[in-house]
Design a protein around this motif. Structure first.
Motif, mmCIF file in Angstrom:
data_model
loop_
_atom_site.group_PDB
_atom_site.id
_atom_site.type_symbol
_atom_site.label_atom_id
_atom_site.label_comp_id
_atom_site.label_asym_id
_atom_site.label_seq_id
_atom_site.Cartn_x
_atom_site.Cartn_y
_atom_site.Cartn_z
ATOM 1 N N VAL A 37 40.648 42.340 25.999
ATOM 2 C CA VAL A 37 40.610 42.952 27.322
ATOM 3 C C VAL A 37 41.661 44.052 27.388
ATOM 4 O O VAL A 37 42.840 43.816 27.094
ATOM 5 C CB VAL A 37 40.879 41.893 28.428
ATOM 6 C CG1 VAL A 37 40.883 42.546 29.804
ATOM 7 C CG2 VAL A 37 39.839 40.785 28.365
ATOM 8 N N GLY A 38 41.244 45.264 27.759
ATOM 9 C CA GLY A 38 42.176 46.366 27.891
ATOM 10 C C GLY A 38 43.075 46.196 29.106
ATOM 11 O O GLY A 38 42.757 45.447 30.047
ATOM 12 N N PHE A 39 44.189 46.926 29.116
ATOM 13 C CA PHE A 39 45.157 46.751 30.194
ATOM 14 C C PHE A 39 44.595 47.197 31.542
ATOM 15 O O PHE A 39 44.841 46.556 32.564
ATOM 16 C CB PHE A 39 46.440 47.530 29.882
ATOM 17 C CG PHE A 39 47.503 47.338 30.925
ATOM 18 C CD1 PHE A 39 48.161 46.129 31.045
ATOM 19 C CD2 PHE A 39 47.829 48.358 31.796
ATOM 20 C CE1 PHE A 39 49.132 45.937 32.019
ATOM 21 C CE2 PHE A 39 48.800 48.182 32.770
ATOM 22 C CZ PHE A 39 49.463 46.961 32.886
ATOM 23 N N GLY A 40 43.848 48.301 31.562
ATOM 24 C CA GLY A 40 43.252 48.748 32.816
ATOM 25 C C GLY A 40 42.286 47.721 33.369
ATOM 26 O O GLY A 40 42.283 47.416 34.562
ATOM 27 N N GLU A 41 41.444 47.178 32.492
ATOM 28 C CA GLU A 41 40.503 46.140 32.916
ATOM 29 C C GLU A 41 41.253 44.928 33.447
ATOM 30 O O GLU A 41 40.886 44.348 34.480
ATOM 31 C CB GLU A 41 39.616 45.722 31.744
ATOM 32 C CG GLU A 41 38.635 44.616 32.082
ATOM 33 C CD GLU A 41 37.761 44.217 30.897
ATOM 34 O OE1 GLU A 41 36.927 43.298 31.074
ATOM 35 O OE2 GLU A 41 37.903 44.804 29.807
ATOM 36 N N LEU A 42 42.336 44.547 32.767
ATOM 37 C CA LEU A 42 43.104 43.382 33.190
ATOM 38 C C LEU A 42 43.768 43.614 34.543
ATOM 39 O O LEU A 42 43.793 42.719 35.396
ATOM 40 C CB LEU A 42 44.154 43.028 32.139
ATOM 41 C CG LEU A 42 44.992 41.781 32.428
ATOM 42 C CD1 LEU A 42 44.104 40.547 32.536
ATOM 43 C CD2 LEU A 42 46.050 41.587 31.348
ATOM 44 N N ALA A 43 44.293 44.811 34.766
ATOM 45 C CA ALA A 43 44.937 45.118 36.045
ATOM 46 C C ALA A 43 43.936 44.997 37.193
ATOM 47 O O ALA A 43 44.240 44.448 38.256
ATOM 48 C CB ALA A 43 45.543 46.518 36.000
ATOM 49 N N PHE A 44 42.738 45.537 37.002
ATOM 50 C CA PHE A 44 41.670 45.424 38.004
ATOM 51 C C PHE A 44 41.330 43.952 38.239
ATOM 52 O O PHE A 44 41.200 43.494 39.384
ATOM 53 C CB PHE A 44 40.449 46.195 37.511
ATOM 54 C CG PHE A 44 39.344 46.358 38.521
ATOM 55 C CD1 PHE A 44 38.573 45.279 38.935
ATOM 56 C CD2 PHE A 44 39.055 47.602 39.049
ATOM 57 C CE1 PHE A 44 37.546 45.421 39.855
ATOM 58 C CE2 PHE A 44 38.030 47.773 39.973
ATOM 59 C CZ PHE A 44 37.276 46.676 40.373
ATOM 60 N N TRP A 45 41.180 43.227 37.162
ATOM 61 C CA TRP A 45 40.803 41.813 37.214
ATOM 62 C C TRP A 45 41.861 40.997 37.943
ATOM 63 O O TRP A 45 41.555 40.140 38.783
ATOM 64 C CB TRP A 45 40.622 41.312 35.783
ATOM 65 C CG TRP A 45 39.871 40.034 35.601
ATOM 66 C CD1 TRP A 45 39.434 39.162 36.556
ATOM 67 C CD2 TRP A 45 39.468 39.469 34.342
ATOM 68 N NE1 TRP A 45 38.789 38.096 35.990
ATOM 69 C CE2 TRP A 45 38.789 38.250 34.634
ATOM 70 C CE3 TRP A 45 39.609 39.871 33.020
ATOM 71 C CZ2 TRP A 45 38.272 37.439 33.631
ATOM 72 C CZ3 TRP A 45 39.090 39.062 32.023
ATOM 73 C CH2 TRP A 45 38.424 37.864 32.317
ATOM 74 N N LEU A 46 43.132 41.265 37.665
ATOM 75 C CA LEU A 46 44.217 40.538 38.323
ATOM 76 C C LEU A 46 44.226 40.790 39.824
ATOM 77 O O LEU A 46 44.489 39.882 40.623
ATOM 78 C CB LEU A 46 45.557 40.956 37.722
ATOM 79 C CG LEU A 46 45.873 40.432 36.315
ATOM 80 C CD1 LEU A 46 47.069 41.172 35.735
ATOM 81 C CD2 LEU A 46 46.154 38.933 36.350
ATOM 82 N N ALA A 47 43.941 42.026 40.222
ATOM 83 C CA ALA A 47 44.001 42.385 41.637
ATOM 84 C C ALA A 47 42.827 41.838 42.430
ATOM 85 O O ALA A 47 42.955 41.530 43.617
ATOM 86 C CB ALA A 47 44.065 43.902 41.785
ATOM 87 N N THR A 48 41.669 41.731 41.783
ATOM 88 C CA THR A 48 40.459 41.312 42.507
ATOM 89 C C THR A 48 40.013 39.898 42.166
ATOM 90 O O THR A 48 39.179 39.331 42.876
ATOM 91 C CB THR A 48 39.295 42.264 42.177
ATOM 92 O OG1 THR A 48 39.011 42.184 40.762
ATOM 93 C CG2 THR A 48 39.643 43.705 42.541
ATOM 94 N N GLN A 49 40.528 39.365 41.057
ATOM 95 C CA GLN A 49 40.122 38.065 40.525
ATOM 96 C C GLN A 49 38.629 38.016 40.235
ATOM 97 O O GLN A 49 37.979 36.976 40.333
ATOM 98 C CB GLN A 49 40.575 36.926 41.449
ATOM 99 C CG GLN A 49 42.082 36.838 41.554
ATOM 100 C CD GLN A 49 42.597 35.533 42.093
ATOM 101 O OE1 GLN A 49 41.873 34.546 42.192
ATOM 102 N NE2 GLN A 49 43.874 35.506 42.447
ATOM 103 N N ARG A 50 38.085 39.178 39.902
ATOM 104 C CA ARG A 50 36.718 39.251 39.360
ATOM 105 C C ARG A 50 36.741 40.277 38.232
ATOM 106 O O ARG A 50 37.439 41.294 38.311
ATOM 107 C CB ARG A 50 35.704 39.651 40.426
ATOM 108 C CG ARG A 50 35.829 41.079 40.933
ATOM 109 C CD ARG A 50 34.670 41.466 41.843
ATOM 110 N NE ARG A 50 34.780 42.834 42.307
ATOM 111 C CZ ARG A 50 34.376 43.902 41.611
ATOM 112 N NH1 ARG A 50 33.830 43.748 40.417
ATOM 113 N NH2 ARG A 50 34.511 45.127 42.115
ATOM 114 N N ARG A 51 35.999 39.998 37.182
ATOM 115 C CA ARG A 51 36.023 40.901 36.041
ATOM 116 C C ARG A 51 35.202 42.147 36.348
ATOM 117 O O ARG A 51 34.031 42.049 36.748
ATOM 118 C CB ARG A 51 35.470 40.200 34.797
ATOM 119 C CG ARG A 51 35.720 40.984 33.524
ATOM 120 C CD ARG A 51 35.505 40.134 32.290
ATOM 121 N NE ARG A 51 35.915 40.830 31.080
ATOM 122 C CZ ARG A 51 35.957 40.287 29.872
ATOM 123 N NH1 ARG A 51 35.614 39.007 29.724
ATOM 124 N NH2 ARG A 51 36.342 40.993 28.825
#
Length: 280
Positions: A37-51
């Motif tokens: 998982v790339g860092f940008g994808e992870l940041a989005f995922w952490l903020a929304t709790q959806r991939r």
């Protein structure tokens, strides 16, 4: 031994660990996220709790790239100067730059996203279906702001007076990914109609279009500035890395220190209170 019945519990879907594993967002951090998982994808995922979908990742990471660095802005200068003053505190230098993210730099991303969202909410769900409809909403909006003597967030730039190159590029990316939503539609319409109200043409700036794009992604409005700060953190690390190789902070400091001019004090005089202005 049985756990106490009144033991406190702090539920989280984010990071948790036991002696053998680390879990993040319901996944094994080491085996399922690291290297996958790339860092940008992870940041989005952490903020929304959806991939996020790949299309969302592309727009989100384009926003991060747009906001990472913009030259010797106040945030970059203060980071370099803080490092000059305290080279033992890299965290202090980064924090100093991030603390300068406000209404003139970086905070415009949040201000624009919230402003556009408020206008859209005022429509009560009846969104325009074509460009002419968006132009009508934008025209009414700009007129109201002008009558109230208020700025339109995201409109104008101190350098890119003829047009911010980030704006059309991000709009194209959002359109290509099918994510050109109502916030971007309204923002684009403001760009088309504002000259008729203001009597001059101002650019739609990059920070503003980033706010519109983030809002269209459905990201939490109170966190829009946080995403701008996330992007700028990378830029500030770059500023510090360059300061290590090609220092300029000392020259900036000396240019002020060696060229200041002593003048007589200019005491602050408060305005007199008028009738009825006191506490009663």
């Amino acid at each position: 031994m049985a756990e106490p019945a009144d033991r406190a519990s702090y539920p989280t879907a984010l990071g948790a660990s036991d002696p053998e594993t680390i879990t993040l967002l319901g996944h094994d951090l080491a085996e399922e996220i690291m290297g996958a998982v790339g860092f940008g994808e992870l940041a989005f995922w952490l903020a929304t709790q959806r991939r996020p979908a790949p299309s969302e990742i592309r727009v989100f990471e384009a926003v991060l790239a747009a906001l990472a660095d913009h030259g010797f802005t106040p945030t970059a200068i203060v980071t370099r100067l803080t490092y000059l003053s305290a080279p033992d505190s890299i965290q202090g230098a980064l924090a100093a730059g991030l603390l300068g993210g406000g209404s003139r730099f970086l905070g415009v991303t949040e201000d624009t996203g919230k402003f556009l969202h408020e206008v859209l909410e005022s429509l009560g769900g009846a969104l325009p279906s074509d460009e002419a409809g968006w132009d009508a909403v934008a025209l009414s909006t700009v007129r109201k702001r002008r009558a109230a003597r208020e700025f339109v967030p995201g409109l104008g730039h101190h350098v890119h007076k003829a047009g911010d190159p980030r704006t059309p590029r991000l709009m194209r990316i959002a359109a290509e990914e099918g994510l050109f939503g109502p916030h971007l539609s309204l923002f684009a319409a403001i760009g088309r109609v504002h000259p008729a109200v203001l009597g001059r043409t101002l650019p739609l700036n990059g920070a503003g279009v980033c706010g519109a794009a983030l809002a269209d992604l459905g990201l939490p409005l109170p966190l829009l500035r946080a995403f701008a700060l996330l992007a700028r953190t990378a830029g500030l690390i770059g500023q510090l890395a360059e300061e290590l190789r090609h220092p300029v902070a000392r020259d900036v400091f000396l240019s002020v220190d060696l060229n200041n001019t002593s003048v007589p004090p200019d005491p602050f005089v408060p305005e007199p209170l008028g009738e009825g202005d006191g506490d009663g």
